[in-house]
Every structure is written in structure tokens, then in C-alpha cells.
Motif scaffolding. Structure first.
Motif, PDB file in Angstrom:
ATOM      1  N   TRP A  29      40.406  12.221  92.535  1.00 18.30           N
ATOM      2  CA  TRP A  29      41.053  13.203  93.120  1.00 18.30           C
ATOM      3  C   TRP A  29      39.826  14.028  93.996  1.00 18.30           C
ATOM      4  O   TRP A  29      38.766  14.282  93.315  1.00 18.30           O
ATOM      5  N   GLU A  39      49.768   9.153  88.995  1.00 18.31           N
ATOM      6  CA  GLU A  39      50.526  10.092  88.463  1.00 18.31           C
ATOM      7  C   GLU A  39      51.916  10.133  89.134  1.00 18.31           C
ATOM      8  O   GLU A  39      52.957  10.816  88.442  1.00 18.31           O
ATOM      9  N   GLU A  40      52.350   9.555  89.995  1.00 21.40           N
ATOM     10  CA  GLU A  40      53.457   9.258  90.592  1.00 21.40           C
ATOM     11  C   GLU A  40      54.365   8.373  89.649  1.00 21.40           C
ATOM     12  O   GLU A  40      55.527   8.050  90.055  1.00 21.40           O
ATOM     13  N   GLY A  41      53.748   7.565  88.910  1.00 26.55           N
ATOM     14  CA  GLY A  41      54.418   6.578  87.829  1.00 26.55           C
ATOM     15  C   GLY A  41      54.330   5.139  88.426  1.00 26.55           C
ATOM     16  O   GLY A  41      55.141   4.303  87.937  1.00 26.55           O
ATOM     17  N   ARG A  42      53.573   4.983  89.445  1.00 25.50           N
ATOM     18  CA  ARG A  42      53.472   3.392  89.991  1.00 25.50           C
ATOM     19  C   ARG A  42      53.195   2.523  88.929  1.00 25.50           C
ATOM     20  O   ARG A  42      53.617   1.262  89.059  1.00 25.50           O
ATOM     21  N   TYR A  64      46.859   9.667  92.597  1.00 25.78           N
ATOM     22  CA  TYR A  64      48.216  10.329  92.887  1.00 25.78           C
ATOM     23  C   TYR A  64      49.072   8.972  92.646  1.00 25.78           C
ATOM     24  O   TYR A  64      50.228   9.450  92.308  1.00 25.78           O
ATOM     25  N   LYS A  65      48.878   7.786  92.931  1.00 30.33           N
ATOM     26  CA  LYS A  65      49.729   6.815  92.603  1.00 30.33           C
ATOM     27  C   LYS A  65      50.031   6.646  91.004  1.00 30.33           C
ATOM     28  O   LYS A  65      51.003   6.389  90.475  1.00 30.33           O
ATOM     29  N   HIS A 107      54.127  -2.442  99.788  1.00 31.22           N
ATOM     30  CA  HIS A 107      55.465  -2.020  99.790  1.00 31.22           C
ATOM     31  C   HIS A 107      56.553  -3.332  99.219  1.00 31.22           C
ATOM     32  O   HIS A 107      57.529  -3.260  98.926  1.00 31.22           O
ATOM     33  N   GLN A 164      49.188  12.832  82.176  1.00 35.08           N
ATOM     34  CA  GLN A 164      50.652  13.002  82.014  1.00 35.08           C
ATOM     35  C   GLN A 164      51.448  11.398  82.485  1.00 35.08           C
ATOM     36  O   GLN A 164      52.503  11.014  81.870  1.00 35.08           O
ATOM     37  N   TRP A 165      50.638  10.493  82.904  1.00 41.27           N
ATOM     38  CA  TRP A 165      51.157   9.200  83.127  1.00 41.27           C
ATOM     39  C   TRP A 165      51.048   8.208  81.865  1.00 41.27           C
ATOM     40  O   TRP A 165      51.604   7.166  81.929  1.00 41.27           O
ATOM     41  N   ARG A 223      55.984   1.572  86.757  1.00 45.76           N
ATOM     42  CA  ARG A 223      56.999   0.694  87.610  1.00 45.76           C
ATOM     43  C   ARG A 223      56.508  -0.756  87.764  1.00 45.76           C
ATOM     44  O   ARG A 223      57.482  -1.582  87.512  1.00 45.76           O
ATOM     45  N   THR A 275      47.903   1.729  95.886  1.00 42.28           N
ATOM     46  CA  THR A 275      46.979   2.610  96.992  1.00 42.28           C
ATOM     47  C   THR A 275      47.917   2.742  98.160  1.00 42.28           C
ATOM     48  O   THR A 275      48.897   2.153  98.586  1.00 42.28           O
TER      49      THR A 275
END
Length: 342
Positions: free
Chosen positions: A180, A152-155, A149-150, A114, A193-194, A158, A102
């Protein structure tokens, strides 16, 4: 200038052999399996009850079971070297590893978005090295709170690629404020898609995935619709080829409710209140398990998911989950779309 490397404290302690304790009933009589169970009970973590450790209630990360940082009582590790040698790593392995994918203000203050993944990687490497280097060390539970959104970003993918991370259970929680456009009271939707990239990183240690879907009580019908579509369309394939499915009959779905403050970050969401200052939440949990585990409990796997899994087809368009305002019935039609700040 010579650079010195600090030896971790646990490595220094383990470098000195523990004395034999054959006269101790704990080590001389009890089997190792029983001793391990005792140690596990003693070292299991819990929310810190200290008053000044409690999270601010007016945040979106304070919720049932997550009202304070978690802690474990480690006095057992200070009793003797023999006990330390057997269970020094257990507080970490037993602790539910919680990660917030998040923005920083959506996570507790002690969690650094981070840097926490780096800390996890370092700790896993230390444990694996101390236990021989080749042994796969599994942790009990990995819980992830994620904004859409995280995801869908691939977090999540990862995170799962962290070297040495082998959870037995993965729980993904989508909170009311993670969907959303929740601010504008938009109908719920869940993109897909993730999923395929996550499957490419999903280790064979994962026996179960649980997806928790949370929204407002008045959006109950939308949550139920998303959960139903998920049971019909979704699956997760581990890296060893084993597929985890939900029970399409809904027999093992769990429903829960809770109430919290309507104020976060100094904004009061009167639009969503069910009583002054209070918002009621509705949560549906959808578990994914191997097909034989689903059927053993009297459930069934959907033909659509079974066919897609056997053909290794991840069609994000077909797997997309969505609702409309009509899904919530007449109640949703009467909801004012204004944000409703006080």
C-alpha cells in the motif's frame, strides 16, 4: 444449425490404445516409479532462453527466475503412444502455475488477468476427466504475485476455489510495488482480513505456504519487523482442519537480495536508487507448515498463534502487521518523500 464440439487432440490420441512395448527396457524392465521420475525430469519447465522472448527489463514483473515465459520440452510426448499415455499431463502438473492478482500492467503480456483463471479451470477439468473423473490431481506449485488491494478484495480466495485446483505448495509474493502507498514511501503494513476467507478455500493438498516479503534494501528493518510479527501472529487452517504455522524462532526464514532497474513504465524512481539506474531489493521468505513439521526441524510455534488456531479465532485487528517510520531507524527519517521522477 447443429453445434459441433471439437474433441481435444490429447483425447483423440488417448482413444487409440498404445502398443505393448515389453521389449523396450523403458517399459519392460524399469518400474513405473522410476519411469515416472525420468519423465518428470525430462518435462520440467524452465524460463525460455530465446532472446526475443525475454521480458522488458523496465517492468515490475521482470525479476530473478521470471525474466521470460516458462516452457517445457515436449519432444518426449511425440516418441510413442505409450509414453504419451503415461505423461501427457505432466508438463502442466509439474509447471509452476503462476498467477498475477494485479492490474494488467503489473503482469507479463502473455498473462491475461481476466481470462487466465478460466483457462486454468478448463485445463484442470480436461485432465481430471481424462484420468477417470474421480481422482484428485495435485499440482506441484502455485505461485501468486498479488497487489495488496487484490488480496483484500478476495482474489486469492477466488483463485483457490477453482474447481480441481489442488496445489502442494502455495507461494504468495508481495513485491516492492505491491505494498500500500509504496509510491509515497509509506511505512509497510499488511492487513489480515483476507486470511480467514482464504482458509475456507485452502485445500488439504497444501503442505506448505510461503509468503515472500520484498521491499527496498533501505527498508530492511521494516521487512524484518513485518516478518517477525507474522511469525508471532499468523496461521492458515486448511479445509480439513490441519493448521500451517510459521516457525516463531525464525530458524527457517530465508533472506535474499537482488538488484533491478529503477525505471518502470517510463518513470525513473531516483528516490529509491542505490546507484544510478539501480534499485536494490531485500526479500524475506516466511514458510508455514504443520506444527509437527516445524518442530521436527527444531523450530517452535508461537503461543499466540497456537491459541488462536485452536479456538478458530481470526481477529483481523490483532493479526494486522504494521511498521512506522521509526522502524527503519535514522535512515528513513532522512528520505525525501518526493516521488523523484526524472
Amino acid at each position: 444449425m447443429t453445434r459441433t464440439t471439437m474433441t481435444p487432440l490429447h483425447a483423440k490420441i488417448l482413444a487409440i490404445p498404445a502398443a505393448l512395448q515389453e521389449e523396450s527396457p523403458l517399459f519392460g524392465v524399469l518400474p513405473a516409479e522410476v519411469r515416472s521420475s525420468i519423465f518428470s525430469l525430462a518435462l520440467t519447465d524452465y524460463p525460455d532462453p530465446t532472446p526475443d522472448k525475454q521480458y522488458n527489463s523496465e517492468t515490475c514483473y521482470t525479476r530473478p527466475h521470471y525474466f521470460a515465459p516458462r516452457k517445457a520440452d515436449t519432444a518426449l510426448l511425440r516418441t510413442c503412444r505409450a509414453a504419451y499415455a503415461e505423461c501427457w499431463f505432466l508438463p502442466f502438473m509439474l509447471q509452476e502455475q503462476v498467477h498475477w492478482l494485479t492490474a494488467q500492467d503489473r503482469a507479463p503480456p502473455e498473462y491475461r488477468v481476466h481470462v487466465s483463471a478460466k483457462s486454468l479451470r478448463s485445463r484442470l477439468q480436461q485432465i481430471r476427466k481424462q484420468r477417470g473423473g474421480d481422482e484428485i490431481v495435485e499440482i506441484e506449485s502455485l505461485r501468486v504475485f498479488a497487489q495488496m488491494y487484490k488480496l483484500e478484495e478476495g482474489r486469492l480466495e477466488r483463485l483457490l476455489r477453482t474447481p480441481g485446483l489442488y496445489p502442494r505448495r502455495l507461494t504468495l509474493t508481495i513485491r516492492h510495488t505491491d505494498w500500500w502507498h509504496w509510491e509515497n514511501d509509506q511505512p509497510l503494513r499488511f492487513e489480515a482480513q483476507w486470511i480467514q476467507p482464504v482458509c475456507a478455500a485452502l485445500p488439504s493438498s497444501v503442505r506448505e505456504i510461503c509468503i515472500e516479503l520484498e521491499s527496498l534494501e533501505r527498508k530492511k528493518d521494516q521487512v524484518d519487523s513485518i516478518a517477525k510479527q507474522m511469525r508471532e501472529k499468523w496461521f492458515f487452517k486448511r479445509t480439513d482442519g490441519v493448521v500451517l504455522f510459521p516457525d516463531v524462532t525464525g530458524g527457517n526464514v530465508e533472506v535474499s537480495r537482488w538488484s533491478g532497474t529503477s525505471t518502470w513504465n517510463l518513470l525513473r524512481w531516483t528516490r529509491d536508487e542505490t546507484a544510478p539506474g539501480r534499485i536494490d531489493y531485500y526479500v524475506v521468505s516466511v514458510p508455514f507448515r504443520p506444527q509437527h513439521a516445524v518442530e521436527r526441524k527444531g523450530g517452535a510455534v508461537s503461543d499466540e498463534a497456537l491459541r488462536a488456531a485452536s479456538e478458530n479465532v481470526f481477529d483481523a485487528r490483532k493479526m494486522r502487521l504494521y511498521t512506522t517510520r521509526r522502524t527503519t531507524g535514522a535512515v528513513a527519517e532522512d528520505i525525501n518523500s518526493d516521488l523523484g521522477f526524472d
